[in-house]
Design a protein around this motif. Structure first.
Motif, PDB file in Angstrom:
ATOM      1  N   HIS A  64      -0.756   5.811   6.343  1.00  0.00           N
ATOM      2  CA  HIS A  64      -0.309   5.174   5.097  1.00  0.00           C
ATOM      3  C   HIS A  64       0.394   3.850   5.335  1.00  0.00           C
ATOM      4  CE1 HIS A  64       3.955   6.296   5.764  1.00  0.00           C
ATOM      5  NE2 HIS A  64       3.439   7.363   6.352  1.00  0.00           N
ATOM      6  N   ALA A  65       1.026   3.674   6.500  1.00  0.00           N
ATOM      7  CA  ALA A  65       1.728   2.423   6.810  1.00  0.00           C
ATOM      8  C   ALA A  65       0.913   1.537   7.740  1.00  0.00           C
ATOM      9  CB  ALA A  65       3.085   2.729   7.434  1.00  0.00           C
ATOM     10  N   PHE A  78      -2.918   5.801  -4.222  1.00  0.00           N
ATOM     11  CA  PHE A  78      -1.634   5.695  -4.913  1.00  0.00           C
ATOM     12  C   PHE A  78      -0.603   6.603  -4.246  1.00  0.00           C
ATOM     13  CE2 PHE A  78      -4.756   4.586  -8.133  1.00  0.00           C
ATOM     14  CZ  PHE A  78      -4.168   3.547  -8.833  1.00  0.00           C
ATOM     15  N   ASP A  79       0.650   6.145  -4.224  1.00  0.00           N
ATOM     16  CA  ASP A  79       1.747   7.005  -3.782  1.00  0.00           C
ATOM     17  C   ASP A  79       1.875   8.173  -4.747  1.00  0.00           C
ATOM     18  OD1 ASP A  79       4.808   7.790  -3.983  1.00  0.00           O
ATOM     19  OD2 ASP A  79       4.517   6.910  -2.005  1.00  0.00           O
ATOM     20  N   ARG A 129       5.874  10.161   2.669  1.00  0.00           N
ATOM     21  CA  ARG A 129       5.134   9.003   2.177  1.00  0.00           C
ATOM     22  C   ARG A 129       3.629   9.165   2.346  1.00  0.00           C
ATOM     23  NH1 ARG A 129       8.357   4.145   1.915  1.00  0.00           N
ATOM     24  NH2 ARG A 129      10.533   4.556   2.478  1.00  0.00           N
ATOM     25  N   ASN A 130       3.223  10.131   3.161  1.00  0.00           N
ATOM     26  CA  ASN A 130       1.785  10.302   3.396  1.00  0.00           C
ATOM     27  C   ASN A 130       1.075  11.015   2.245  1.00  0.00           C
ATOM     28  OD1 ASN A 130       2.167  13.100   3.676  1.00  0.00           O
ATOM     29  ND2 ASN A 130       2.155  13.045   5.911  1.00  0.00           N
ATOM     30  N   GLN A 172      -1.035   1.724  -3.239  1.00  0.00           N
ATOM     31  CA  GLN A 172      -0.718   1.473  -1.839  1.00  0.00           C
ATOM     32  C   GLN A 172      -1.826   0.740  -1.086  1.00  0.00           C
ATOM     33  OE1 GLN A 172       2.437   2.437  -0.450  1.00  0.00           O
ATOM     34  NE2 GLN A 172       2.740   2.621  -2.655  1.00  0.00           N
ATOM     35  N   GLN A 173      -3.064   1.056  -1.406  1.00  0.00           N
ATOM     36  CA  GLN A 173      -4.168   0.458  -0.648  1.00  0.00           C
ATOM     37  C   GLN A 173      -5.441   0.465  -1.485  1.00  0.00           C
ATOM     38  OE1 GLN A 173      -4.508   2.031   3.304  1.00  0.00           O
ATOM     39  NE2 GLN A 173      -6.121   0.614   3.904  1.00  0.00           N
ATOM     40  N   GLU A 211       2.652   4.129  -7.292  1.00  0.00           N
ATOM     41  CA  GLU A 211       2.433   2.727  -6.939  1.00  0.00           C
ATOM     42  C   GLU A 211       1.147   2.627  -6.118  1.00  0.00           C
ATOM     43  OE1 GLU A 211       5.771   1.188  -4.892  1.00  0.00           O
ATOM     44  OE2 GLU A 211       7.123   1.313  -6.618  1.00  0.00           O
ATOM     45  N   GLN A 245      -0.585  11.149  -1.042  1.00  0.00           N
ATOM     46  CA  GLN A 245      -1.173  10.135  -1.897  1.00  0.00           C
ATOM     47  C   GLN A 245      -2.258  10.727  -2.792  1.00  0.00           C
ATOM     48  OE1 GLN A 245      -2.484   6.806   0.510  1.00  0.00           O
ATOM     49  NE2 GLN A 245      -0.397   6.114   0.864  1.00  0.00           N
ATOM     50  N   THR A 281       7.496   4.754   8.633  1.00  0.00           N
ATOM     51  CA  THR A 281       6.069   4.722   8.966  1.00  0.00           C
ATOM     52  C   THR A 281       5.593   6.000   9.630  1.00  0.00           C
ATOM     53  OG1 THR A 281       6.489   3.693  11.131  1.00  0.00           O
ATOM     54  CG2 THR A 281       6.158   2.212   9.242  1.00  0.00           C
TER      55      THR A 281
END
Length: 203
Positions: free
Chosen positions: A27-28, A62-63, A47-48, A70-71, A68, A50, A41
């Protein structure tokens, strides 16, 4: 809110989308994922979590908590998917001009995602054609328990090493490491396990 962040095109709005929850270990970014010691990270951090959204043009990540964006990955930028017999849920999304994505999800979800991705990429290929578009997403079934993860220049940066089924290590790429050198290993412990106990004193 999610629609605004994604800036969907008219074709995406009309064509609809497919989505599900995933665990995105990179994710980071791949480089950050294989470097230890940074909580923000850490591949195993919260945070992983999604939401993966697949449209007729892109893959959106999306998170799961904040929603949000993310990618974003264009379907034309997907080189293929690598699968391993050591996991029925994990997959590597290989990109033409980006670092590999290491993603985990339920086995049934993975199968459906691959089916949907192949359908969508065939539609993109039929619309645009050209050498940059495959007829469908290529699926690579790699039987090795050690897989290289590639950066945006398609150079090995990380190593996905399966210790047994559904158990793996995510490491920096070291071509002369004990994982990758063809030699016998004697009296060598791969990992030491430490358990830290936190004592709580009463007041």
């Amino acid at each position: 809110k999610q629609t605004m962040a994604a800036q969907l095109s008219d074709d995406e709005r009309e064509g609809g989308f497919w989505s599900d929850w995933v665990t995105h270990y990179t994710h980071a970014g791949l480089q950050a994922a294989v470097q230890a010691g940074r909580m923000e990270t850490d591949p195993a951090s919260s945070r992983n979590a999604q939401a993966l959204v697949l449209t007729c043009e892109r893959v959106l990540l999306f998170d799961a908590r904040s929603w949000e964006l993310q990618q974003v990955v264009a379907l034309s930028g997907i080189q293929g998917i690598t699968l391993s017999p050591y996991s029925e849920s994990l997959f590597i999304l290989r990109l033409h001009h980006g670092s590999d994505l290491l993603v985990d999800t339920a086995p049934a979800v993975r199968s459906r995602l691959i089916e949907e991705l192949q359908v969508m990429t065939r539609i993109v290929a039929a619309m645009w054609g050209g050498d940059d578009f495959n007829e469908s997403t290529r699926i690579d079934y790699n039987t090795s328990n050690i897989l290289s993860l590639l950066d945006d220049e398609r150079s090995p940066t990380g190593t996905l090493a399966f210790l047994e089924k559904n158990v793996f290590l995510l490491l920096p790429y070291q071509p002369r490491s004990a994982f990758l050198v063809d030699a016998d290993t004697f009296y060598f412990g791969l990992l030491d396990m430490y358990c830290t106990e936190v004592s709580h004193r009463g007041t």
